[in-house]
Structures are given as C-alpha cells and as structure tokens.
Design a protein around this motif. Structure first.
Motif, short mmCIF file in Angstrom:
data_model
loop_
_atom_site.label_atom_id
_atom_site.label_comp_id
_atom_site.label_asym_id
_atom_site.label_seq_id
_atom_site.Cartn_x
_atom_site.Cartn_y
_atom_site.Cartn_z
N GLY A 99 35.95 39.37 64.42
CA GLY A 99 35.55 38.07 63.92
C GLY A 99 36.69 37.09 63.87
O GLY A 99 37.82 37.38 64.28
N THR A 100 36.36 35.91 63.36
CA THR A 100 37.32 34.82 63.21
C THR A 100 37.37 34.42 61.74
O THR A 100 36.34 34.39 61.07
CB THR A 100 36.91 33.61 64.06
N MET A 101 38.55 34.15 61.25
CA MET A 101 38.68 33.71 59.86
C MET A 101 39.66 32.56 59.78
O MET A 101 40.48 32.34 60.66
CB MET A 101 39.13 34.86 58.96
N ARG A 102 39.55 31.81 58.70
CA ARG A 102 40.51 30.74 58.39
C ARG A 102 41.18 31.08 57.08
O ARG A 102 40.55 31.58 56.15
CB ARG A 102 39.83 29.38 58.29
N ILE A 103 42.46 30.80 57.02
CA ILE A 103 43.21 31.01 55.78
C ILE A 103 44.02 29.76 55.49
O ILE A 103 44.72 29.24 56.36
CB ILE A 103 44.12 32.26 55.87
N SER A 104 43.88 29.26 54.26
CA SER A 104 44.65 28.11 53.80
C SER A 104 45.49 28.54 52.61
O SER A 104 44.98 29.19 51.69
CB SER A 104 43.71 26.95 53.37
N LEU A 144 33.41 27.37 55.90
CA LEU A 144 33.10 28.77 55.62
C LEU A 144 31.75 28.93 54.95
O LEU A 144 31.20 30.03 54.89
CB LEU A 144 34.19 29.36 54.72
N ALA A 145 31.22 27.87 54.37
CA ALA A 145 29.98 27.96 53.62
C ALA A 145 28.78 27.71 54.54
O ALA A 145 28.88 27.03 55.56
CB ALA A 145 29.97 26.96 52.48
N SER A 146 27.65 28.28 54.17
CA SER A 146 26.43 28.05 54.91
C SER A 146 25.42 27.42 53.96
O SER A 146 25.71 27.18 52.80
CB SER A 146 25.91 29.37 55.49
N THR A 190 34.73 32.99 59.26
CA THR A 190 33.80 31.99 59.74
C THR A 190 32.79 32.63 60.69
O THR A 190 31.71 32.11 60.93
CB THR A 190 34.54 30.86 60.49
N LYS A 191 33.17 33.78 61.24
CA LYS A 191 32.30 34.56 62.10
C LYS A 191 32.70 36.01 61.98
O LYS A 191 33.89 36.33 61.96
CB LYS A 191 32.45 34.09 63.57
N VAL A 192 31.71 36.91 61.87
CA VAL A 192 32.05 38.33 61.75
C VAL A 192 30.94 39.18 62.37
O VAL A 192 29.75 38.83 62.30
CB VAL A 192 32.27 38.72 60.27
N ASP A 193 31.33 40.26 63.01
CA ASP A 193 30.39 41.19 63.65
C ASP A 193 30.88 42.60 63.34
O ASP A 193 32.06 42.91 63.53
CB ASP A 193 30.37 40.95 65.16
N PHE A 194 29.99 43.46 62.88
CA PHE A 194 30.37 44.82 62.51
C PHE A 194 30.04 45.85 63.60
O PHE A 194 30.06 47.05 63.34
CB PHE A 194 29.72 45.21 61.18
N ALA A 195 29.80 45.37 64.81
CA ALA A 195 29.60 46.28 65.94
C ALA A 195 30.96 46.75 66.46
O ALA A 195 32.01 46.20 66.11
CB ALA A 195 28.82 45.58 67.05
#
Length: 425
Positions: free
Chosen positions: A75-80, A45-47, A273-278
C-alpha cells in the motif's frame, strides 16, 4: 476520519491490560525498523462517513490487535511530522547526504542512517510491502526520485535512484528474529515508520498512568476501522492523545495520530491512503544494482546489541516517537548517572553533563556574542529553587539546562520541568 470529539463507544481500559500481547501484532515491516517516535492531519486519509460497526470495548480491541496474524500487505501511506524543531536549512545536507555531506556521489548516501531521518520532519509519501517475516520493502517517494529499503531473507539493500547509489548489509542468520534485528540496525532509533510501529510503541508504554478508550469509528483507505484513543491520566505532559485507527476485520492499525496537549495540528500523523492485504508481487523484494551504481557495504560492527538503551522506564513509551527518548538512562553508551523523577507520561530524566558547568551566562565572555544570541533565541530563561537556567522547547520533548550543569528532560511542559527541578533541589 471521525473527529477526535466523536461520541465514545465501548469501555475504558487501564493501559496495562493486554500490553504484553500487543507487541506481537505488528505486520513485520522489520526492514523499516521499529523504534520509534515522531509527527497535521491529512484530509486525504479520510473517507466519507463513519461506518456502523458492532460495539467493542477497549480491552477487546487491544486483544484484536494482539491476535492479528496479518503478515502480507502492500500500500501507500502518508506521514506528516511536526516536532516544532527549527529547520536546519542547508546545514542538514552536511549530515544527511547534501552536496557537501559525507557519502557517495556529490555527498549523497544510500545508508538508511542518513536517509530515514528525513521522516522526522515534513510530509512524505511512502510505499510499503511485506510478505511474511523475511520480505519487506519501504520506499520514500519524491517528485522525480525514489529511495527504497528492501529486505529479502538475510539480505538488506537500500537504493537511492537520484544519486544512483546503493547500500548493502547482511543480516546475522536467517528467520524472523534475525530479520527484525537487521531492520533495527538499518534504521536509526526514533525514526517513525508505519502506523503499526507507532501504535506498538504507545501500547507497550500503556500502564496505570494511561487511559485507553474506543472513540467511534472511521473509514481509512477504504476500510472500516475502530478508533482506539490513548491518553495520559497525568497533567503536565506535552502529549494530549494518540489515536489509532484499527482495521475492523483484521486488527491491523491503519492510521496513527499523535496530538499535543497544547492543541493545534498533530505532532505525528501517519496512515494508509491505499492498502491491500493480498500477497505482494515477489519482484518487489528483489534488487540487483545496475552497472555503474556505487555500492557501499555495511561495516561488520554496525549496530546490534542493546548498549545505550534506557533504564529510564518512565520514558520508554516515547522511544519510537521522539528521537533520543529512551536513551537517557544508564546504559553503557547512555548518559551516566541519570535518574528518573516521576513515572509514566510525566517522567523527567535528570543528569549532570560530564565536565560541564551549564550554559554560559549572557553577560559572560566565555562564548562569542553570536553564540549567546543564538542560545537566547532558542531558549527561555527560568529561575527557581534550583537557581537559574534555560528551557529549550519542542512540541514534544522539553529540556531545562541549569547554569550549574544539571539537565532535566522529558515530554513535559516548561512549567512541569521547573516544578521538578525545584523539587529536586
């Protein structure tokens, strides 16, 4: 993402400031529900690097979240999630759609109440999309299958590609409020969903017992973000801190991390991990079951209302992070006669189990030897002014059951539970 001990920037704000506004900010992923609790760190998740951003205070950042009007994203997210609850192994399938469980084909079920509880343990990849208050989609991705929960207007669909089963519900009325209610009925209380939903729970709970600071910056899903850190001021809580990465441009929470006071990996870590606001593609919010798909229609009297919700105000902040928290009060379907001792993060609910005389003593013949050994393995025997009892522990919520049938439960340490029980005796 910046480490938790990075230099703080901005100012500190007591938790009560701006919390009423904070409830308005959430991107409406109502189909996923908002209620909830609960959650290691995900390096992906970090850049690279922490961005240089203008200084901002905690109050200003909370107001930025509250003022955010973003209603479109994909978008795509991860949850732990790691609540410290022992695995139920094959028993879980009997309740959540395993081969011998209730539901459709081979015991499978597309009902969100059966499937969304998967998120309370392990690591999962989700795909999210929202287009205003009436269109949302959440999908849980598996190696060779996908489970999707879709809302379009007053229609709510869930589909499990593995078993080719679907679930259908109709919301009461139309519009934003109806959609929100439909989403809450579709997903069980306490199921973690998005960084926005998790952040909302913490910010709504913030009060005089809470410290809120801005602690540096981060890059999340390729976007610049501020790190808002929420910590209990009191001792004795199992919660160490909650960190919310807030998009510097639009105020949307991009990542949520809940750490225990005892140290170690996160209880909850959820982030994009990826997000788009369009504007998302309209086809994401349409669903028509294929020929041969087994469809289950929702019952008319499912969910709805607030019966059983908590009057235990000290625990309400845990409601979206911890399954069952916030339902320990005196609601019509809650625990009768419960009272709350303390406030804020150190609040403990006390109640008497109806008709119970506590757990059977180890030497008692009231229970089979296997059952007594199982209880001994799960809990720790304690004693004090209250008499004796057993503490059952997770990484968040701990419970003390006394031998005379009293129960003390809260997101507090074992020592705090014993202290509270002693003081109540």
């Amino acid at each position: 993402m910046a480490p938790n001990d990075s230099a703080a920037t901005g100012t500190t704000a007591d938790g009560g400031v701006g919390r009423r506004k904070a409830a308005r900010y959430i991107v409406p992923v109502a189909v996923a529900g908002v209620a909830a609790a609960t959650i290691g760190l995900v390096p992906a998740l970090a850049s690279s690097g922490d961005p240089e951003l203008p200084k901002i205070g905690a109050q200003e950042l909370i107001e930025k979240i509250a003022a955010s009007d973003t209603q479109r994203l994909s978008g795509t997210m991860r949850i732990s999630t790691d609540l410290g609850i022992p695995s139920l192994g094959g028993l879980a399938g009997a309740f959540t759609g395993g081969e011998d469980g209730p539901g459709g084909r081979g015991g499978a079920s597309a009902d969100p109440k059966d499937r969304m509880t998967e998120l309370v343990s392990g690591t999962h990849t989700l795909r999210l999309a929202a287009d205003g208050p009436d269109k949302q989609r959440l999908s849980i991705l598996d190696d060779a299958a996908e489970y999707s929960l879709i809302r379009n207007g007053d229609q709510v669909w869930a589909y499990d590609s593995k078993s080719d089963t679907a679930y259908h519900a109709t919301a009461d009325g139309a519009g934003k409020d109806a959609g929100h209610r439909a989403g809450k009925r579709s997903v069980p209380e306490g199921v973690p969903t998005t960084p926005q939903a998790l952040a909302e729970q913490v910010l709504e709970a913030a009060g005089p017992t809470t410290s809120v600071t801005v602690d540096g910056t981060a890059r999340v899903a390729g976007r610049d973000a501020y790190r808002l850190v929420v910590k209990p001021k009191q001792s004795g809580s199992t919660i160490g801190s909650a960190t919310i990465a807030v998009d510097a441009e639009n105020g949307v929470p991009l990542k949520f991390t809940l750490l225990p006071s005892s140290g170690g990996k996160a209880i909850v870590d959820a982030g994009f991990t990826k997000v788009d606001f369009a504007k998302p593609d309209a086809s994401l919010f349409t669903f028509t079951p294929a020929k041969g798909t087994e469809v289950t229609e929702a019952q008319e009297d499912e969910g709805g209302g607030k019966a059983g919700r908590s009057d235990a105000k000290g625990l309400e902040g845990l409601e979206g992070l911890v399954p069952g928290a916030g339902q320990l009060g005196a609601g019509d379907q809650g625990v009768k006669g419960a009272r709350v001792i303390g406030e804020g993060w150190s609040a403990v609910a006390e109640f008497k189990v109806p008709g119970a005389a506590g757990l059977p003593d180890k030497a008692s013949q009231e229970a089979p030897a296997e059952a007594r050994q199982f209880l001994d393995a799960l809990g720790d025997k304690v004693s004090g002014k209250f008499g004796s009892g057993t503490v059952f522990q997770t990484r968040v919520v701990n419970t003390l059951m006394t031998d005379d049938g009293r129960v003390y439960v809260g997101a507090v340490t074992k020592e705090k539970l014993v202290e509270v029980a002693n003081g109540a005796s």
